[in-house]
Design a protein around this motif. Structure first.
Motif, short mmCIF file in Angstrom:
data_model
loop_
_atom_site.label_atom_id
_atom_site.label_comp_id
_atom_site.label_asym_id
_atom_site.label_seq_id
_atom_site.Cartn_x
_atom_site.Cartn_y
_atom_site.Cartn_z
N VAL A 44 0.97 -1.05 -0.05
CA VAL A 44 0.53 -0.35 0.04
C VAL A 44 0.75 1.10 -0.27
O VAL A 44 2.07 1.31 0.04
N GLY A 45 0.26 2.23 0.03
CA GLY A 45 0.92 3.83 0.07
C GLY A 45 1.74 3.85 0.85
O GLY A 45 1.15 3.52 2.44
N ASN A 46 2.26 4.50 1.71
CA ASN A 46 3.34 4.62 2.67
C ASN A 46 2.45 5.91 3.83
O ASN A 46 3.06 5.80 4.49
N VAL A 47 2.29 6.67 2.39
CA VAL A 47 1.60 7.56 3.44
C VAL A 47 0.58 7.60 3.87
O VAL A 47 -0.59 7.47 3.66
N ASP A 48 0.35 8.20 5.63
CA ASP A 48 -0.95 8.43 6.17
C ASP A 48 -1.64 10.06 5.75
O ASP A 48 -1.01 10.74 5.68
N PRO A 49 -2.48 9.24 5.28
CA PRO A 49 -3.79 10.51 4.82
C PRO A 49 -3.87 11.44 5.73
O PRO A 49 -3.65 12.48 4.83
N THR A 50 -3.93 11.91 6.88
CA THR A 50 -4.38 12.31 8.20
C THR A 50 -3.43 12.78 8.18
O THR A 50 -3.43 14.31 8.58
N THR A 51 -2.03 12.36 8.08
CA THR A 51 -0.86 12.83 8.87
C THR A 51 -0.54 13.76 7.32
O THR A 51 0.37 14.97 7.49
N GLY A 52 0.11 12.86 6.45
CA GLY A 52 0.97 13.51 5.58
C GLY A 52 2.29 12.57 5.50
O GLY A 52 2.97 13.22 4.99
N ALA A 53 2.73 11.62 6.61
CA ALA A 53 4.02 11.69 6.80
C ALA A 53 3.77 10.20 5.88
O ALA A 53 3.17 9.35 6.32
N PHE A 79 -6.12 0.26 8.04
CA PHE A 79 -6.51 0.73 6.64
C PHE A 79 -6.63 -0.58 5.92
O PHE A 79 -5.80 -1.20 6.60
N ASP A 80 -7.52 -0.77 5.23
CA ASP A 80 -7.63 -2.24 4.74
C ASP A 80 -6.49 -2.50 3.41
O ASP A 80 -6.60 -1.51 2.34
N LEU A 81 -6.21 -3.17 3.54
CA LEU A 81 -5.09 -3.49 2.58
C LEU A 81 -4.79 -4.45 2.16
O LEU A 81 -4.55 -4.60 0.88
N GLU A 82 -6.60 -4.86 1.55
CA GLU A 82 -7.31 -5.58 0.12
C GLU A 82 -6.90 -3.42 -0.54
O GLU A 82 -7.38 -3.91 -1.59
N THR A 83 -8.25 -3.35 0.33
CA THR A 83 -8.94 -1.96 -0.74
C THR A 83 -8.18 -0.31 -0.24
O THR A 83 -8.18 -0.22 -1.38
N GLY A 84 -7.76 -0.51 0.52
CA GLY A 84 -6.90 0.45 1.24
C GLY A 84 -7.88 1.61 1.64
O GLY A 84 -7.52 3.20 1.81
#
Length: 112
Positions: A44-53, A79-84
């Motif tokens: 999955v993408g490595n960036v946490d969408p709530t913080t941008g970290a 975060f669901d590892l199948e759907t994001g």
């Protein structure tokens, strides 16, 4: 269906069960790659969408409402590892990348 270009990430045995690793993608983004105790590999993408970290690779793998998730170390969203999809807030999501293991090597699919 969009054709995929497969890039080699690492050896399957280099991934520790239930721990994340991070890899840089050709487009400069980062992917968090996980191997579960059951032997599945997810990316999955490595960036946490709530913080941008860029911290999801450090998250905890678990089960939330019957779904395989990574829990962000920042604000604890799952975060669901199948759907994001964020299990806690459906308005949030992260990218999910197709992965496969070929001859002991983990490969990640990118749109060609």
């Amino acid at each position: 269906m969009t054709p995929l270009s497969w890039i080699q990430i690492c050896g399957y045995d280099a991934l520790w069960p239930d721990r994340g690793s991070v890899t840089e993608l050709p487009d400069g983004a980062e992917a968090a790659v996980f191997r579960t105790f059951e032997g599945y590999v997810r990316a999955v993408g490595n960036v946490d969408p709530t913080t941008g970290a860029a911290v999801l690779s450090r998250g905890i793998i678990g089960d939330r409402r019957g779904r395989l998730v990574v829990i962000s170390p920042m604000r604890k969203e799952a975060f669901d590892l199948e759907t994001g999809e964020c299990v806690d807030d459906p308005e949030l999501s992260i990218p999910v990348y197709p992965v496969r293991v070929v001859d002991g090597t983990v490969e990640l699919g990118m749109a060609a």
